[in-house]
Scaffold this active site. Structure first.
Site, PDB file in Angstrom:
ATOM      1  N   HIS A 145       0.639  -1.029  -0.028  1.00  0.00           N
ATOM      2  CA  HIS A 145      -0.020   0.024   0.053  1.00  0.00           C
ATOM      3  C   HIS A 145       0.859   1.193  -0.057  1.00  0.00           C
ATOM      4  CE1 HIS A 145      -3.375  -2.478   0.511  1.00  0.00           C
ATOM      5  NE2 HIS A 145      -3.145  -2.985   1.790  1.00  0.00           N
ATOM      6  N   GLY A 153      -1.857   2.254   4.897  1.00  0.00           N
ATOM      7  CA  GLY A 153      -2.183   0.846   5.257  1.00  0.00           C
ATOM      8  C   GLY A 153      -1.272   0.171   5.983  1.00  0.00           C
ATOM      9  N   ASP A 181      -2.986 -10.831  -1.189  1.00  0.00           N
ATOM     10  CA  ASP A 181      -3.208 -10.544  -0.153  1.00  0.00           C
ATOM     11  C   ASP A 181      -4.697 -10.403   0.013  1.00  0.00           C
ATOM     12  OD1 ASP A 181      -1.836  -8.981   2.293  1.00  0.00           O
ATOM     13  OD2 ASP A 181      -3.575  -7.948   1.824  1.00  0.00           O
ATOM     14  N   HIS A 183      -6.496  -7.440   0.733  1.00  0.00           N
ATOM     15  CA  HIS A 183      -6.635  -6.180   0.314  1.00  0.00           C
ATOM     16  C   HIS A 183      -5.886  -6.030  -0.836  1.00  0.00           C
ATOM     17  CE1 HIS A 183      -6.532  -6.377   4.800  1.00  0.00           C
ATOM     18  NE2 HIS A 183      -7.593  -5.554   4.957  1.00  0.00           N
ATOM     19  N   ASP A 264      -3.450 -12.861   5.375  1.00  0.00           N
ATOM     20  CA  ASP A 264      -4.710 -12.439   5.743  1.00  0.00           C
ATOM     21  C   ASP A 264      -5.808 -13.108   4.980  1.00  0.00           C
ATOM     22  OD1 ASP A 264      -3.923 -10.638   3.708  1.00  0.00           O
ATOM     23  OD2 ASP A 264      -4.043  -8.810   4.951  1.00  0.00           O
ATOM     24  N   TYR A 303      -2.562 -11.141  10.112  1.00  0.00           N
ATOM     25  CA  TYR A 303      -2.953 -10.689  11.505  1.00  0.00           C
ATOM     26  C   TYR A 303      -3.171 -11.824  12.810  1.00  0.00           C
ATOM     27  CZ  TYR A 303      -2.660  -6.984   8.311  1.00  0.00           C
ATOM     28  OH  TYR A 303      -2.233  -6.108   7.268  1.00  0.00           O
TER      29      TYR A 303
HETATM   30 ZN   LIG Z   1      -4.066  -7.343   3.695  1.00  0.00          ZN
END
Ligand SMILES: [Zn+2]
Length: 401
Positions: A145, A153, A181, A183, A264, A303
């Site tokens: 990011h 991010g 990922d 995201h 994630d 996470y």
């Molecule tokens: Zn992510």
């Protein structure tokens, strides 16, 4: 560019894979109240060590990127601001506003500049080593990011951009970046939107921050985005791989690949609702890395310290040709038992996270919306923008005749 990058039979005989890491990732980071304030790369290094998977000859210590290298992508005023903030531990209002550092999202902590520069240096080194004709795993990378002139991010710099820039600076003409990922890989897509040498594919959960990466978003024509729904399962990943990710990558005929493998996207991550097992990712990545002679595999988000350590350790095991043992030695079990996470209650820690690297596959029904997503993604792709320039030229020549 001749040589290893244009190996004609696409089976890619390679040098042995390498693991890029550094002891700096053992230092506390991100303060105390942040999703990234958990053991990550260090537990992967420790687990791989406990399994006998990290011989001296397989490991390379990450160098720290210098200011001249950081300037390949980042604005010098931003680099200086982060360096100064890292040294003093303080930012004033204007610096916080302008560069998004010293915030809840991108906090200041001791050594933040050195740590971020080390992940950039690691990705540059990984690209250089990959160009020798090998897979290089750099789990501390994947800060996708980061923006040229500000943090975003949880990412201060954007190390995947540097891996790609290092490949391009060495003369590579066709790079595919695949972002797995949870995201959207917004910083990388935007960095190369106008570069005809780079294609980007991002598979991410729909409706998550940064809320970009819609199916219709093709950047300047060379991006493909696959926003998937919550509860996305192993069987659904299989469909999108077979119908979109693998064929598009093949169409682009990459000389080099850079892959971000955020943990994630796994079942059990507190910041996403994807439901994938680590075994489906290991198999998917084995198929992806076979598509180019030079491959950089980066980490990314993640996470849940248990699912992250098991995924990335097993990934290194598979990429380096090891069998994943069904049972773990005592030293490895102790590493898993020693992990802690504020975002996950003790009663939610699943038994298998403490006893084995291997998830149960999470196969399921393939929802109609997944098939529709594959069709739509392919309809959005401009084939001529994905094919290598030489192929485009020969097609045009045929058309003219
Ligand atoms: Zn992510």
């Amino acid at each position: 560019m001749p040589g290893i990058l244009d190996h004609p039979d696409r089976t890619h005989s390679r040098l042995a894979p390498l693991f890029v890491g550094h002891a700096i990732y053992r230092q506390a980071a991100y303060g105390s109240n942040h999703p990234l304030a958990i053991p990550r790369v260090e537990s992967v290094m420790d687990l791989c060590g406990a399994l006998g998977w990290l011989g001296e000859s397989e490991f390379r210590a990450s160098p720290r990127a210098g200011l001249d290298q950081l300037a390949w992508f980042h604005a010098s005023d931003y680099v200086q601001a982060l360096r100064q903030a890292s040294e003093t531990g303080r930012v004033d209002f204007e610096v916080r506003r302008r560069y998004a550092i010293g915030t809840m999202e991108n906090p200041l902590f001791a050594g933040v500049f050195e740590r971020a520069s080390t992940s950039v240096g690691g990705s540059i080194l990984a690209a250089e080593l990959a160009l020798e004709g090998r897979i290089v795993f750099h789990p501390a990378g994947g800060t996708h990011h980061g923006r040229p002139d500000r943090a975003s991010g949880f990412c201060y710099f954007n190390d995947p951009v540097f891996a790609i820039l290092a490949l391009l600076r060495a003369g590579t003409e066709r790079v595919v970046y695949i972002d797995l990922d949870a995201h959207h890989g917004d910083g990388v897509q935007d960095a190369f939107a106008r570069d005809v040498r780079v294609r980007t594919i991002s598979l991410h959960e729909r409706g998550r921050w940064p809320y970009s990466g819609d199916i219709e978003d093709t950047g300047e024509g060379r991006a493909c985005n696959l926003p998937v729904p919550a509860q996305f399962n192993d069987s659904e990943l299989g469909v999108l791989l077979d119908e979109v990710v693998l064929p598009l990558t093949q169409t682009a005929a990459p000389q080099a690949l850079v892959v971000t493998c955020g943990a994630d996207a796994l079942d059990g991550d507190p910041l996403s609702s994807m439901r994938l097992s680590n075994v489906v990712w290991w198999s998917a990545l084995e198929r992806i890395v076979a598509l180019a002679p030079a491959v950089v595999v980066l980490g990314g988000g993640g996470y849940n310290p248990w699912t992250l350590a098991r995924y990335w350790s097993g990934l290194w095991g598979r990429l380096s040709g090891r069998e994943i043992p069904p049972e773990l030695p005592a030293e490895a079990l102790a590493i898993l038992r020693g992990l802690r996470c504020d975002l996950i209650d003790d009663e939610d820690v699943r038994p298998e996270w403490l006893t084995t690297l291997v998830d149960r596959p999470n196969r399921g029904a393939v929802r109609d919306q997944i098939r529709a997503l594959a069709d739509r993604a392919l309809a959005c792709v401009d084939e001529s923008a994905w094919a290598p320039a030489a192929e485009r030229a020969s097609r045009q020549a045929v058309a003219t005749i």
